[in-house]
Each structure stands twice: as structure tokens, then as C-alpha cells.
Scaffold this active site. Structure first.
Site, PDB file in Angstrom:
ATOM      1  N   LYS A  69      -9.232  19.704 -21.621  1.00 47.32           N
ATOM      2  CA  LYS A  69     -10.423  20.518 -21.886  1.00 47.32           C
ATOM      3  C   LYS A  69     -10.152  21.994 -21.627  1.00 47.32           C
ATOM      4  CE  LYS A  69     -14.025  21.531 -19.212  1.00 47.32           C
ATOM      5  NZ  LYS A  69     -14.430  22.885 -19.662  1.00 47.32           N
ATOM      6  N   SER A 101     -14.247  25.470 -16.095  1.00 49.05           N
ATOM      7  CA  SER A 101     -13.023  24.858 -15.588  1.00 49.05           C
ATOM      8  C   SER A 101     -12.270  24.218 -16.750  1.00 49.05           C
ATOM      9  CB  SER A 101     -13.334  23.804 -14.519  1.00 49.05           C
ATOM     10  OG  SER A 101     -14.000  24.388 -13.420  1.00 49.05           O
ATOM     11  N   LEU A 121     -16.036  18.058 -16.067  1.00 43.06           N
ATOM     12  CA  LEU A 121     -15.478  19.309 -15.580  1.00 43.06           C
ATOM     13  C   LEU A 121     -16.479  20.406 -15.925  1.00 43.06           C
ATOM     14  CD1 LEU A 121     -11.670  19.383 -16.531  1.00 43.06           C
ATOM     15  CD2 LEU A 121     -12.638  19.510 -14.237  1.00 43.06           C
ATOM     16  N   ASP A 122     -16.654  21.355 -15.023  1.00 40.14           N
ATOM     17  CA  ASP A 122     -17.543  22.465 -15.308  1.00 40.14           C
ATOM     18  C   ASP A 122     -17.115  23.186 -16.578  1.00 40.14           C
ATOM     19  OD1 ASP A 122     -18.812  21.937 -12.888  1.00 40.14           O
ATOM     20  OD2 ASP A 122     -17.516  23.300 -11.776  1.00 40.14           O
ATOM     21  N   LYS A 123     -18.067  23.841 -17.207  1.00 37.75           N
ATOM     22  CA  LYS A 123     -17.781  24.573 -18.447  1.00 37.75           C
ATOM     23  C   LYS A 123     -16.708  25.628 -18.226  1.00 37.75           C
ATOM     24  CE  LYS A 123     -20.208  26.895 -22.248  1.00 37.75           C
ATOM     25  NZ  LYS A 123     -21.538  27.330 -22.754  1.00 37.75           N
TER      26      LYS A 123
END
Length: 238
Positions: free
Chosen positions: A74, A110, A106-108
Site C-alpha cells: 500500500k 502509512s 494501515l493508516d492513509k
């Protein structure tokens, strides 16, 4: 369990990619599931060899295609929430017919390793708070690390969401460390660092259990190998 006996209704819904078994049990309890026009029961078993219609809120639930297991690298800016009206959503990068979703998030802001699957039972297992599988991250912060920072992070701290579990810490460079967690509180690493006066400038997840990012290029997918799938299957039934 033999094919003749079938599988329980909640398991059928999970295998069909509707939701996890736990969520399916809630749907059955709420009388939102019918089997051949009759309200479904928790102990009811479903066989795919006979003509059976399972419906959720009146919509037919079809048995799912074979299980899919992908790894995805990602990039920053991709949102793991599957929002049809969001151009940044991971949904825009998944095949429309796959019915897959990320196992964890996963955070945007990250990047790194995501497991993508349509296996509801696996998702329930890996996301359960009692299942402490390792997740490894490489983290860069805005100033040089200190021994006290590394020690405090490793033993656990409370930044306002309860005490974090002890974790493994390894310094990689003056402003970079590797952290291995066995839990997944929302934005945990960033909040831990901020609590100690550090700002995360880059966060890369490199490993989930035995699965590794390796040489997978950013923005790319790959199917799991047979041995990786076997490892996941063992986790699912452990």
C-alpha cells in the site's frame, strides 16, 4: 466435518464473504437471515450440494468463489476503508468481482504490507484481540532517538487509550527504528511516539506474522505462495 453434514449457517455466511462468523451470528440473532424462506437458526447446517437459498435482508447470498489471498504494498494516500465514493479508497484498486477486503488496516498516511482476502474466518481469527500475531514496522521520526525513548516504547505506555503491550524495539539509524507489535490500536505507533515528544515522518509495515513485504513493489499485488497459504490455514484453525 463431512460434506453431508454441511457447515453451520454463520460459517456459510463467513465463507460467502458477507462478514465474519461473529458478525454473522449477530445477523442470525437479529432475524435478518432466512433459509428457504424460514428464519435461520444458529445450529442450522447448510450443504452446498442441495438446492438451498440463504438470504440476508431478502438478498440472496451466493457461495463464494475459491478463497483469495493477496499481499499488497500500500502506498501513502490509499485509504483502507472500502468507500465507493472515495477516489483514494482501496476499493478502487481491487477487482470489482473479487469481494475482497483488507485483513486489518494501515493508516492513509502509512505504507507497506496489507493482507487482502475474501476469507471471513481468517479475518475473524487475525483481528481477534486475543490473537497476538507479530506485525513489524520501520518508523522514521523527526529527531534523534534516545535510549529512554526506546526503553519506554518497549515496555509499553499509556497515551490515553490504555496501557500498550510490551513490544520489541531495535534502532536502525539515528532517527529510525524497527518496532514489532502484537496488537493494533488505532494509529498506535504514531500516538506512542507523539506521547513521548516525537513526530513520525514515515511508517512502513514490513511483516505480518510470517508474511513479508520482500521485494514487492509499491502499489503492486501478489498472490500468496502455497506454503504461505498453508501457514494462514494453520492460523485460522489454531
Amino acid at each position: 466435518m463431512s460434506d453431508q453434514l454441511g457447515i453451520r449457517l454463520a460459517h456459510f455466511l463467513a465463507q460467502a464473504g458477507v462478514c465474519s462468523r461473529r458478525q454473522a451470528a449477530r445477523l442470525i440473532q437479529a432475524q435478518r437471515v432466512t433459509v428457504n424462506g424460514i428464519l435461520g437458526q444458529h445450529q442450522q447446517r447448510i450443504t452446498t450440494h442441495t438446492a438451498v437459498q440463504v438470504r440476508l435482508d431478502g438478498e440472496l447470498v451466493r457461495p463464494q468463489a475459491p478463497a483469495i489471498y493477496w499481499l499488497y504494498h500500500k502506498p501513502v494516500g490509499v485509504d483502507c476503508r472500502l468507500l465507493a465514493d472515495d477516489a483514494s479508497s482501496l476499493l478502487r484498486r481491487l477487482p470489482a468481482s473479487s469481494h475482497c477486503y483488507p485483513v486489518g488496516r494501515l493508516d492513509k498516511d502509512s505504507r507497506g504490507l496489507l493482507l487482502i482476502s475474501n476469507d471471513g474466518a481468517l479475518t475473524q481469527r487475525l483481528m481477534h484481540p486475543d490473537f497476538a500475531h507479530d506485525k513489524r514496522y520501520h518508523v522514521t521520526v523527526d529527531k534523534p532517538l534516545s535510549h529512554e525513548f526506546l526503553k519506554t516504547m518497549a515496555r509499553g505506555l499509556d497515551y490515553g487509550a490504555g496501557l500498550t503491550r510490551p513490544c520489541r524495539m531495535q534502532q536502525l539509524a539515528e532517527q529510525q527504528f524497527c518496532i514489532t507489535l502484537t496488537e493494533g490500536k488505532k494509529r498506535q505507533i504514531r500516538r506512542m511516539c507523539r506521547h513521548l515528544g516525537f513526530h513520525v515522518t514515515d511508517l512502513l509495515r514490513t511483516d505480518i506474522g510470517e508474511l513479508s513485504l520482500g521485494q514487492l513493489a509499491e502499489g503492486c499485488f501478489r498472490a500468496l505462495t502455497a506454503s504461505e497459504v498453508a501457514t494462514l490455514t494453520q492460523l485460522k484453525h489454531a
